[in-house]
Design a protein around this motif. Structure first.
Motif, short mmCIF file in Angstrom:
data_model
loop_
_atom_site.label_atom_id
_atom_site.label_comp_id
_atom_site.label_asym_id
_atom_site.label_seq_id
_atom_site.Cartn_x
_atom_site.Cartn_y
_atom_site.Cartn_z
N ILE A 266 28.99 13.74 33.94
CA ILE A 266 29.14 14.90 33.05
C ILE A 266 30.62 15.21 32.86
O ILE A 266 31.39 15.25 33.82
CB ILE A 266 28.39 16.12 33.63
N GLU A 267 30.99 15.42 31.60
CA GLU A 267 32.37 15.80 31.30
C GLU A 267 32.50 17.32 31.44
O GLU A 267 31.86 18.08 30.71
CB GLU A 267 32.75 15.38 29.88
N PRO A 268 33.31 17.79 32.36
CA PRO A 268 33.44 19.24 32.56
C PRO A 268 34.06 19.92 31.33
O PRO A 268 34.81 19.30 30.57
CB PRO A 268 34.38 19.35 33.76
N VAL A 269 33.74 21.17 31.18
CA VAL A 269 34.28 21.97 30.08
C VAL A 269 35.16 23.07 30.65
O VAL A 269 34.80 23.73 31.63
CB VAL A 269 33.15 22.59 29.25
N VAL A 270 36.33 23.25 30.05
CA VAL A 270 37.21 24.35 30.41
C VAL A 270 37.02 25.43 29.35
O VAL A 270 37.38 25.21 28.18
CB VAL A 270 38.68 23.91 30.48
N PRO A 271 36.44 26.57 29.69
CA PRO A 271 36.18 27.60 28.67
C PRO A 271 37.47 28.21 28.14
O PRO A 271 38.51 28.22 28.80
CB PRO A 271 35.34 28.63 29.42
N GLY A 272 37.38 28.73 26.93
CA GLY A 272 38.52 29.41 26.33
C GLY A 272 38.83 30.72 27.05
O GLY A 272 37.97 31.29 27.72
N ARG A 273 40.05 31.18 26.89
CA ARG A 273 40.47 32.39 27.58
C ARG A 273 39.92 33.62 26.84
O ARG A 273 40.02 33.71 25.61
CB ARG A 273 42.00 32.43 27.63
N GLN A 274 39.35 34.53 27.61
CA GLN A 274 38.70 35.69 27.02
C GLN A 274 39.58 36.93 26.97
O GLN A 274 39.27 37.88 26.27
CB GLN A 274 37.42 36.01 27.80
N TYR A 295 48.14 29.52 26.58
CA TYR A 295 47.19 30.10 25.63
C TYR A 295 45.82 29.45 25.84
O TYR A 295 45.64 28.59 26.71
CB TYR A 295 47.71 29.94 24.21
N SER A 296 44.87 29.83 25.07
CA SER A 296 43.49 29.42 25.32
C SER A 296 43.32 27.90 25.25
O SER A 296 43.81 27.24 24.33
CB SER A 296 42.56 30.09 24.31
N VAL A 348 43.66 18.92 30.79
CA VAL A 348 42.83 17.99 31.55
C VAL A 348 42.06 17.20 30.50
O VAL A 348 42.06 17.54 29.33
CB VAL A 348 41.87 18.73 32.51
N ARG A 349 41.42 16.11 30.93
CA ARG A 349 40.86 15.19 29.95
C ARG A 349 39.96 15.90 28.93
O ARG A 349 39.09 16.68 29.28
CB ARG A 349 40.05 14.09 30.63
N GLY A 350 40.22 15.59 27.67
CA GLY A 350 39.39 16.12 26.59
C GLY A 350 39.74 17.54 26.18
O GLY A 350 39.06 18.11 25.33
N HIS A 351 40.78 18.10 26.78
CA HIS A 351 41.16 19.48 26.46
C HIS A 351 42.66 19.55 26.19
O HIS A 351 43.43 18.71 26.64
CB HIS A 351 40.81 20.41 27.62
N GLU A 352 43.04 20.57 25.47
CA GLU A 352 44.46 20.80 25.22
C GLU A 352 44.70 22.29 25.09
O GLU A 352 43.78 23.07 24.82
CB GLU A 352 44.93 20.06 23.96
N ALA A 353 45.94 22.67 25.29
CA ALA A 353 46.30 24.08 25.19
C ALA A 353 47.75 24.18 24.75
O ALA A 353 48.58 23.33 25.10
CB ALA A 353 46.10 24.79 26.53
N TYR A 354 48.03 25.21 23.99
CA TYR A 354 49.42 25.48 23.64
C TYR A 354 50.04 26.23 24.81
O TYR A 354 49.48 27.20 25.32
CB TYR A 354 49.52 26.32 22.37
N ALA A 355 51.20 25.76 25.25
CA ALA A 355 51.83 26.35 26.42
C ALA A 355 53.34 26.37 26.24
O ALA A 355 53.91 25.50 25.56
CB ALA A 355 51.46 25.58 27.69
N ASN A 465 44.99 35.62 23.26
CA ASN A 465 44.71 35.66 24.69
C ASN A 465 45.55 34.61 25.41
O ASN A 465 45.66 33.47 24.96
CB ASN A 465 43.23 35.41 24.96
N LYS A 466 46.11 35.02 26.52
CA LYS A 466 47.02 34.12 27.23
C LYS A 466 47.05 34.46 28.71
O LYS A 466 46.68 35.56 29.12
CB LYS A 466 48.43 34.22 26.65
N LEU A 467 47.52 33.48 29.47
CA LEU A 467 47.78 33.68 30.89
C LEU A 467 49.27 33.49 31.10
O LEU A 467 49.82 32.44 30.78
CB LEU A 467 47.01 32.67 31.74
#
Length: 943
Positions: A266-274, A295-296, A348-355, A465-467
């Motif tokens: 299973i490919e894990p999912v990183v949820p968007g930032r709320q 960012y998300s 992480v694999r399959g995901h991207e974020a603006y940082a 939304n951001k961390l």
């Protein structure tokens, strides 16, 4: 009536033109919608059990093949009781299998010239495990065993209980290496960074309590579940026929079976930032304050079509231009940060974020946040300028030109990584020929409006939304904001009205006119080494070696004796940093930023350096940019630039960078090592400290630079690579022959810097982690010769083999470390041999005893013939690669000038290593590793 005929003619012509335009647009759109093809030079296949394979014949380097076993399984697939065992499994692959007993695998590979760690290796990440195995192909049995090793790794790792228990210590030592301030702070913010995803608690190194205590069947379960052919790829690139490689793969892997009921991958999912949040993590051993804005996270867009590839080019243009703007911000006298960046990148694999991120300067959090937030907003709101886009296109096209020109001289390991990425992440592999076409077809047609639209789309709005993460040391003079205050600072930064970027015009070329040329007064040919030696009218010497090792590379180096030791200790700071400061200020009318602009579309670089006893200049260029390379050399010698603001910028950044370094235990330890060895000599090696930079005088540093480079007398320059001697000679006469030279001799100075003699042991106590570091030294005076240097190197390599066997494999006391050392001819004849090992405090004494015991064995009985042959074979394999490398030849030729040795010695290297005997190594050990001349410094934790 006379105008009717032209009117009747124009109607069908206009219609035809319109139809042609529409047709071309449709064809272009149709091409963009086509799938990205797969490079025809690689054969991709799949076995009936689902294993994927990639094969490519490639002759760079010759008689070598790069093998990879790729497992699409990493720490993310571990069960709760397996945390760290994906990585542990990788370790166990080197500790016995069906066909290779413990140590047999490493021993065999060493015997054929494959070095453990440097060549033979592996890595485990969140999502994959990759085994790296380069094999010499000069003997068929080597290839046979290479594929057998891959098969064993993929299917028959032994997992013998005793070996698992011994390897626990090695893996725990690797875990120990990662502990410290950064790891402690990461534990605070990492769960929040990947919140809602399994990634947040599956760091590949795992958990120490599991590594210490897991049952044998737990790691076997991981291996059984995830090491299976449908999750595997075999990659073969190198000097081997495709059909032969395919036969090996089918022979060794077709028989592997998948489990009857395979666990789903299973490919894990990183949820968007709320929501927006801020995290503060401080540590008393941290060295720099670091702010990051994430960012998300979102799913990464696949790259399937040629249109996707074109979009990737747009993204690269955007990223490069924004990075250059952020770099420019660091050039002010009081920069907002030391360095920083912003991009949309894989997370992480399959995901991207603006940082965005920044290492904070003296001003602290607020100016850094203001700068990165507002620079992002400036690009989002106003985009970029035509000049920025044009320069970046030139730079990108130049990079593609070079890759295309080297398409038949590309090293196998570069192709290997592409195929690994294709298997794991579906990264396209169209091949350089197709990529070159795409660049030619599309790069120049990407409009500024398109890039600016991309910037407006990809840069998150300031209220997104951001961390925000702030990490760094706890300091009385540095106010750490609360989480709420940190969010407020970012919000305030976003409210500032930004203006469009203002482009500063720069000259169109490096030099308005060429200098009055010198002359070539003498020319000598060395047919044995295929060299041409030139003497110029200013008495500068130039050695030319044209090669065909690369199609588009020229390597440049130059040297003469001189250096920092010619100056008093009071001038040390000015002399030590003079060349660095000039590099920071630029040349002629060009600051470093301006220099990058004027060199857009060219590939040429030069770095001058004032060392302890010499001045050197090193650089490289593409074949078409040799004149630019030589112009840079001329300008660095004749027109160093003074810039008060850039000088202050450099000082400010360095002071901010090093002001907290003493909090790092390793920094304190290294400082203590130098003080112990050299008894606080004013010219002793040192670790940089913030106060040093405040003592540099700009004008004095520039004067020293001009003294060392303003007169080229005594310099010898070497050029190696893709050039024609007849064509390059006029350029050399112009740019090197015109360098100012008085004929004054230049030599170095022996300032009497010597390490302490005798026996000395010291303990340093620093740090809260249970980490120690052992440093051992043998130093003294000894006559230099090339043959003696070879013996010293052989001694070091033999000892490294024995220390790995003893300290790592038998005692499980270290993860890495080893011996190092040299004979030195200048500034006085001496030897310097050392050893370093990170370890647990409880193991210090027994590891030192074991290391000294191995040394005594070599001194008493010498190495075994088998161990010395391993060293010889490794050197032979390295030599066969090096002898066709431009950088290697440049180093060898300039060193032969410095040492006054015969450059043709490089051709007899294989004969000289073949002549080494165990007796030579034994006598060398006895000569240099004297127990009465031994310094030992050990780092212990404070408690």
């Amino acid at each position: 009536m006379t105008y009717l005929k032209p009117k009747l003619f124009l109607k069908p012509f206009a219609l035809l033109t319109l139809l042609l335009i529409m047709s071309n647009l449709l064809l272009a759109q149709d091409k963009l919608s086509q799938k990205i093809p797969v490079d025809s030079n690689v054969k991709i296949g799949k076995l009936t059990n689902g294993l994927t394979y990639y094969i490519r014949k490639n002759m760079k380097p010759e008689k070598k093949v790069e093998l990879r076993l790729v497992i699409n399984a990493g720490s993310i697939l571990e069960d709760d009781d397996q945390q760290g065992l994906a990585h542990f499994t990788e370790h166990m692959a080197f500790n016995g299998s069906k066909n290779f007993k413990k140590n047999d695998l490493v021993s065999f590979l060493q015997s054929i010239g494959v070095e453990f760690g440097a060549d033979l290796n592996a890595y485990t990440s969140f999502d994959e495990t990759v085994y790296i195995l380069p094999i010499p192909t000069d003997k068929k049995e080597n290839i046979d065993k290479g594929f057998q090793i891959l098969e064993d790794w993929g299917s028959t790792i032994a997992f013998e209980g005793g070996e698992i228990d011994k390897e626990r210590g090695v893996v725990l030592e690797e875990s120990r290496l990662g502990k410290g301030a950064q790891e402690r702070m990461q534990k605070v913010y990492f769960p929040k960074l990947l919140e809602g995803s399994k990634y947040s608690d599956r760091l590949p190194i795992g958990k120490d309590d599991i590594l210490k205590n897991f049952k044998y069947d737990v790691i076997k379960r991981f291996y059984k579940d995830w090491y299976r052919p449908d999750l595997m790829a075999v990659v073969v690139v190198g000097d081997i026929e495709v059909a032969e490689a395919e036969k090996y793969i089918k022979t060794h892997f077709e028989k592997l079976k998948n489990p009857t009921k395979p666990r789903p991958r299973i490919e894990p999912v990183v949820p968007g930032r709320q929501k927006s949040e801020a995290v503060i993590a401080t540590d008393k051993e941290a060295t720099n304050h670091f702010v990051q804005i994430y960012y998300s996270t979102q799913k990464a867009s696949p790259e399937n079509t040629i249109g996707d590839y074109r979009a990737y080019m747009v993204r690269n243009l955007f990223t490069s231009m924004l990075s250059q703007r952020l770099q420019e911000l660091t050039q002010s006298a009081n920069p907002p940060f030391i360095f920083g960046g912003s991009s949309l990148s894989g997370f992480v694999r399959g995901h991207e974020a603006y940082a965005s991120y920044a290492v904070l300067g003296k001003g602290g959090v607020e100016p850094a946040l203001n700068a990165i937030v507002q620079e992002n907003e400036r690009a989002r709101k106003f985009g970029f300028t035509p000049a920025e886009l044009e320069r970046t296109k030139k730079t990108m096209m130049k990079g593609m030109d070079r890759a295309y020109n080297e398409r038949d001289k590309t090293e196998s390991e570069n192709f290997v990584q592409e195929y690994v990425n294709n298997f794991l992440e579906k990264e396209p592999i169209p091949g350089i020929e197709n990529e070159y076409i795409y660049y030619q077809d599309y790069l120049n047609n990407i409009s500024l409006e398109e890039v600016n639209q991309y910037a407006a789309k990809v840069i998150p709005a300031t209220n997104a939304n951001k961390l925000i993460v702030l990490t760094g040391p706890e300091k009385a003079d540095f106010k750490i904001p609360t989480s709420t205050e940190l969010l407020t600072l970012a919000e305030n930064a976003s409210k500032v009205e930004v203006k469009a970027y203002e482009e500063k015009a720069v000259a169109a070329s490096l030099m308005e006119k060429a200098p009055a040329p010198g002359k070539i007064t003498a020319e000598k040919e060395n047919k044995e080494l295929r060299l041409t030696e030139l003497t110029l009218s200013n008495h500068v010497k130039v050695i030319l070696k044209p090669t065909d090792f690369k199609n588009d590379q020229v390597v440049f180096t130059g040297s003469r004796f001189g250096g920092q030791y010619l100056y008093s200790a009071a001038d040390r700071n000015n002399a030590e940093f003079a060349s660095t400061i000039v590099s920071q200020m630029g040349i002629d009318q060009f600051s470093p930023v301006d220099l990058r602009k004027v060199l857009a579309g060219k590939n040429a670089s030069i770095t001058p350096r004032i060392g302890a006893i010499s001045e050197t200049v090193n650089g490289q260029s593409s074949a078409t940019d040799v004149e630019t390379l030589l112009q840079l050399v001329h300008l660095y010698f004749t027109r160093p630039r003074k810039d008060d603001e850039l000088f202050q910028s450099f000082i400010s950044k360095q002071q901010a960078m090093y002001q907290n370094m003493a909090a790092d235990p390793q920094f304190t330890f290294q400082d203590s090592v130098f003080r112990t060895l050299y008894k606080n000599h004013p010219w002793a090696p040192r670790v940089p400290k913030a106060e040093i930079f405040g003592q540099i005088n700009e004008q004095r540093a520039l004067d020293i630079y001009r003294e060392r480079f303003g007169d080229a007398s005594g310099f010898t320059f070497v050029l190696v690579g893709a050039f024609d001697i007849a064509k390059i000679k006029p350029l050399i006469a112009t740019y090197l022959g015109s360098l100012p030279a008085t004929g004054k001799s230049s030599t170095f100075k022996d300032i009497g810097l010597r390490p302490v003699k005798g026996s000395l042991k010291k303990e340093v106590r620093k740090g809260t982690e249970q980490k120690s570091f052992i440093r051992m030294f043998w130093n003294g005076e000894a006559p230099y010769s090339d043959s003696e240097q070879l013996k010293v190197q052989a001694l070091i390599e033999v000892l490294n083999i024995k220390l790995i066997e003893s300290l790592r494999e038998e005692m499980s006391g270290v993860y890495g470390g080893g011996m190092f050392g040299n004979l030195n001819k200048f500034p006085y004849n001496n030897f310097s041999i050392g050893a370093s090992f990170p370890c647990g405090p409880e193991n210090v004494d027994k590891l030192i005893a074991a290391a000294l015991s191995e040394i005594e064995k070599i001194k008493t009985t010498g190495p075994s013939e088998a161990d010395l042959n391993k060293v010889k074979e490794t050197w032979k394999q390295q030599y066969e690669v090096n002898i066709k490398d431009n950088n290697f030849w440049a180093r060898q030729l300039i060193q032969s000038i410095e040492y006054g040795s015969d450059a043709s010695n490089v051709l007899s290297y294989e004969k000289r290593i073949a002549a080494l005997t165990p007796k030579d190594v034994k006598e060398t050990a006895a000569k240099y590793l004297d127990a009465k001349n031994y310094i030992q410094v050990v780092l212990y934790p404070e408690k």
